[in-house]
Design an enzyme around this catalytic site. Structure first.
Site, PDB file in Angstrom:
ATOM      1  N   GLY A 189       0.825  -1.199   0.000  1.00 29.39           N
ATOM      2  CA  GLY A 189       0.000   0.000   0.000  1.00 29.39           C
ATOM      3  C   GLY A 189       0.858   1.247   0.000  1.00 29.39           C
ATOM      4  O   GLY A 189       2.089   1.194   0.057  1.00 29.39           O
ATOM      5  N   SER A 190       0.197   2.401  -0.079  1.00 29.03           N
ATOM      6  CA  SER A 190       0.901   3.669  -0.071  1.00 29.03           C
ATOM      7  C   SER A 190       0.010   4.729   0.547  1.00 29.03           C
ATOM      8  O   SER A 190      -1.214   4.589   0.589  1.00 29.03           O
ATOM      9  CB  SER A 190       1.308   4.082  -1.489  1.00 29.03           C
ATOM     10  OG  SER A 190       0.163   4.205  -2.319  1.00 29.03           O
ATOM     11  N   GLY A 191       0.639   5.787   1.028  1.00 26.67           N
ATOM     12  CA  GLY A 191      -0.082   6.911   1.596  1.00 26.67           C
ATOM     13  C   GLY A 191       0.307   8.177   0.879  1.00 26.67           C
ATOM     14  O   GLY A 191       0.581   8.170  -0.320  1.00 26.67           O
ATOM     15  N   TYR A 192       0.373   9.284   1.600  1.00 29.28           N
ATOM     16  CA  TYR A 192       0.729  10.552   0.995  1.00 29.28           C
ATOM     17  C   TYR A 192       2.189  10.585   0.579  1.00 29.28           C
ATOM     18  O   TYR A 192       2.543  11.210  -0.408  1.00 29.28           O
ATOM     19  CB  TYR A 192       0.454  11.690   1.983  1.00 29.28           C
ATOM     20  CG  TYR A 192      -0.991  12.112   2.021  1.00 29.28           C
ATOM     21  CD1 TYR A 192      -1.451  13.161   1.234  1.00 29.28           C
ATOM     22  CD2 TYR A 192      -1.906  11.456   2.832  1.00 29.28           C
ATOM     23  CE1 TYR A 192      -2.780  13.555   1.262  1.00 29.28           C
ATOM     24  CE2 TYR A 192      -3.234  11.844   2.860  1.00 29.28           C
ATOM     25  CZ  TYR A 192      -3.669  12.895   2.075  1.00 29.28           C
ATOM     26  OH  TYR A 192      -4.982  13.270   2.094  1.00 29.28           O
ATOM     27  N   THR A 193       3.058   9.903   1.328  1.00 26.70           N
ATOM     28  CA  THR A 193       4.496  10.021   1.094  1.00 26.70           C
ATOM     29  C   THR A 193       5.144   8.707   0.708  1.00 26.70           C
ATOM     30  O   THR A 193       5.950   8.654  -0.220  1.00 26.70           O
ATOM     31  CB  THR A 193       5.199  10.561   2.362  1.00 26.70           C
ATOM     32  OG1 THR A 193       4.572  11.768   2.775  1.00 26.70           O
ATOM     33  CG2 THR A 193       6.671  10.821   2.098  1.00 26.70           C
ATOM     34  N   ALA A 195       5.547   4.403  -0.066  1.00 27.64           N
ATOM     35  CA  ALA A 195       5.037   3.128  -0.563  1.00 27.64           C
ATOM     36  C   ALA A 195       5.668   2.018   0.272  1.00 27.64           C
ATOM     37  O   ALA A 195       6.829   2.111   0.658  1.00 27.64           O
ATOM     38  CB  ALA A 195       5.371   2.936  -2.039  1.00 27.64           C
ATOM     39  N   ASP A 322      -0.734  12.125  13.559  1.00 27.94           N
ATOM     40  CA  ASP A 322      -1.612  11.408  12.631  1.00 27.94           C
ATOM     41  C   ASP A 322      -2.010  10.092  13.289  1.00 27.94           C
ATOM     42  O   ASP A 322      -1.460   9.042  12.996  1.00 27.94           O
ATOM     43  CB  ASP A 322      -0.910  11.175  11.300  1.00 27.94           C
ATOM     44  CG  ASP A 322      -1.851  10.621  10.234  1.00 27.94           C
ATOM     45  OD1 ASP A 322      -3.078  10.627  10.462  1.00 27.94           O
ATOM     46  OD2 ASP A 322      -1.363  10.172   9.184  1.00 27.94           O
TER      47      ASP A 322
END
Length: 536
Positions: A189-193, A195, A322
């Protein structure tokens, strides 16, 4: 009239569709880059195939070349602003690497020339096992004067990290050679910054690999605004460097372990960084609601133990800015925080009590201001987030009746921030003591209504029925403190006519028991004891 009804129905359907779409887009923790999954995974697989053919493995995204193409030329002022952001992140990393007593200043107290020599000595004498780092270190020493400001800071940060993390708890850290030949690579998966990938080291040891997502939100927006892929990468990569620093400084069973890291050139980017960490499974709240109370309690206890450590850490009180379930993983049933790039050890500055307001969707809290700091804000922010994301859903439901009053008190006291993290931990440890020692059992002295025949080294095949919550979906498997609790459970289940005491135990020492609807299929099974109901 018929057309009017059709129009009303169509309008209703459209509004329902739009409402559902908005909920999906703005629900907390929604991954804005889920559509990149197949692309990133496909590219990473191609890179791994090249590694098998003799080339190096680079954890990056194929979209980097496309991202680098921008139409608007950034101004000199905007690039200076980007350099300032990079410098701020570099200084933040330095603060976390230094001792608490030296936090009053910024930057590194060691003069640049002396620090450069320290880096060279560390790489030559103490970091030789990490061949991946050594392969490229000399070129930056020789051409240090030609590096851009962001590359200079990045190189300094890399050298500092090598000094601090030669080993963790006496174990040599993994390096580039460890991930050059990884197998079974899977995109997670990946988020804003970042992978994240799963990979096997030496065909046996599974790890997580974290790298900057070139197609992610941070990189895309930065390149569009500033036009420099290299500098935008440095800005994003400092989040990974910060996370590695905090993993190295904050040693706790409920913080994901850092196994190592690798710096490698990746086409047009010097020294792309990959963090090698412990691998966990993501939290699925819907699945957790279907698990046993004992396992859900373990998650809440793990979380409070973590928050207690963060409130009294070597860096001071650390808050997770976060704070969402997706920032945590499970490792062998233990909850661990995996994302630390948004953690902060700085208490909020204030000039009056009015400045110390914590705002949450459901309510706000005002804390005292003393000596220019909001007292206890980091700790209380963590605790209230634990309440609203975990305690309300996982703690009270299906708990043993005798423990529910204490659990309700824990939930209410944290929801109102009446207790701090110290008192919350004391109360949860008390619940653990009551549960582990069977002190939650009620009416244990009363005789049982039914009689059971005991058969040693015997089990029952089939004759399953389902109950909730069960450790197995296809049958009724529960944990009990002793035989008396097992008999009580069977008496309270209308379907139960027998049960099998297994030789398996849970993390609290409770024994796992299979409850059965009959005993028609008895079979030999060493270590197990079967009880068959002979009278009601």
């Amino acid at each position: 009239m018929k057309r009017r009804k059709i129009a009303v129905a169509a309008g209703f359907c459209l509004s329902f569709f739009l409402g559902t779409l908005m909920n999906l887009l703005f629900v907390p923790g929604f991954d804005h880059h889920q559509n990149h999954g197949d692309r990133v995974h496909r590219f990473y697989h191609e890179q791994r195939q090249r590694a098998v053919d003799g080339t190096k493995l680079h954890v990056r995204d194929s979209a980097s070349a496309a991202v680098a193409e921008v139409n608007n030329e950034p101004t000199i002022g905007s690039r200076r602003h980007l350099q300032l952001q990079i410098r701020e992140r570099y200084d933040e990393v330095l603060r976390y690497r230094q001792q608490r007593s030296s936090w009053l200043g910024t930057g590194n107290p060691v003069r640049p020339l002396e620090r450069r020599r320290l880096m060279d000595l560390a790489q030559r004498n103490n970091w030789e096992p990490n061949k991946g780092t050594e392969r490229t270190s000399h070129q930056y020493t020789d051409s240090h004067h030609r590096l851009s400001p962001s590359e200079t800071l990045y190189t300094k940060s890399r050298g500092d990290f090598a000094l601090n993390t030669r080993s963790v708890n006496g174990t040599q850290m993994l390096g580039c050679s460890s991930i050059d030949n990884v197998t079974d690579v899977q995109y997670l998966g990946s988020g804003y910054t970042k992978a994240v990938y799963k990979a096997a080291v030496n065909n046996s040891f599974s790890v997580a690999l974290k790298s900057v997502d070139f197609g992610g939100h941070d990189m895309e927006n930065c390149v569009k605004k500033y036009g420099s892929t290299a500098d935008c990468y440095r800005l994003a990569s400092f989040k990974i460097v910060k996370e590695m620093t905090l993993m190295e400084r904050l040693q706790h069973p409920n913080i994901l372990k850092l196994f190592g890291y690798c710096y490698q050139d990746s086409n047009d980017i010097r020294d792309t960084v990959t963090a090698i960490t412990e691998l966990g499974s993501p939290l699925e709240m819907i699945q957790l609601l279907q698990t046993s109370w004992e396992e859900r309690f373990r998650i809440c206890l793990s979380l409070v133990r973590l928050l207690h450590y963060l409130a009294h850490s070597p860096l001071g009180s650390v808050t997770l800015l976060d704070f969402r379930p997706r920032q945590f993983v499970l490792v062998h049933g233990e909850l661990k925080v995996t994302d630390l790039d948004d953690a902060s050890a700085e208490e909020t500055l204030c000039s009056a009590t009015a400045d110390c307001v914590m705002e949450f969707p459901a309510r706000n809290f005002t804390l005292p201001c003393s000596s220019g700091r909001c007292i206890g804000m980091n700790e209380k922010r963590n605790l209230y987030n634990a309440y609203r994301f975990f305690f309300t859903y996982l703690l009270p439901h299906s708990a043993p009746p005798a423990l529910r009053p204490l659990l309700d008190k824990i939930v209410n006291s944290t929801g109102e921030l009446i207790w701090g993290v110290d008192e919350t931990l004391v109360q949860l440890e008390k619940v653990l003591h009551l549960y582990r020692n069977g002190l939650y059992l009620q009416n244990s002295t009363q005789p049982h209504k039914a009689e059971f025949k005991r058969m040693v080294d015997t089990s029952i095949n089939g004759d399953n029925y389902r109950c909730w919550p069960s450790y197995q979906h296809e049958g009724c498997m529960l944990s009990v403190f002793d035989i008396h609790e097992a008999i009580s459970v069977c008496e309270n289940h209308a379907q139960c006519r027998a049960f099998v005491m297994t030789n398996q135990t849970t993390w609290t020492g409770h024994q796992l028991v299979f409850f059965k609807s009959g005993a028609a299929n008895l079979s030999p099974s060493p270590g197990k004891v079967t009880f068959v109901r002979v009278s009601s």
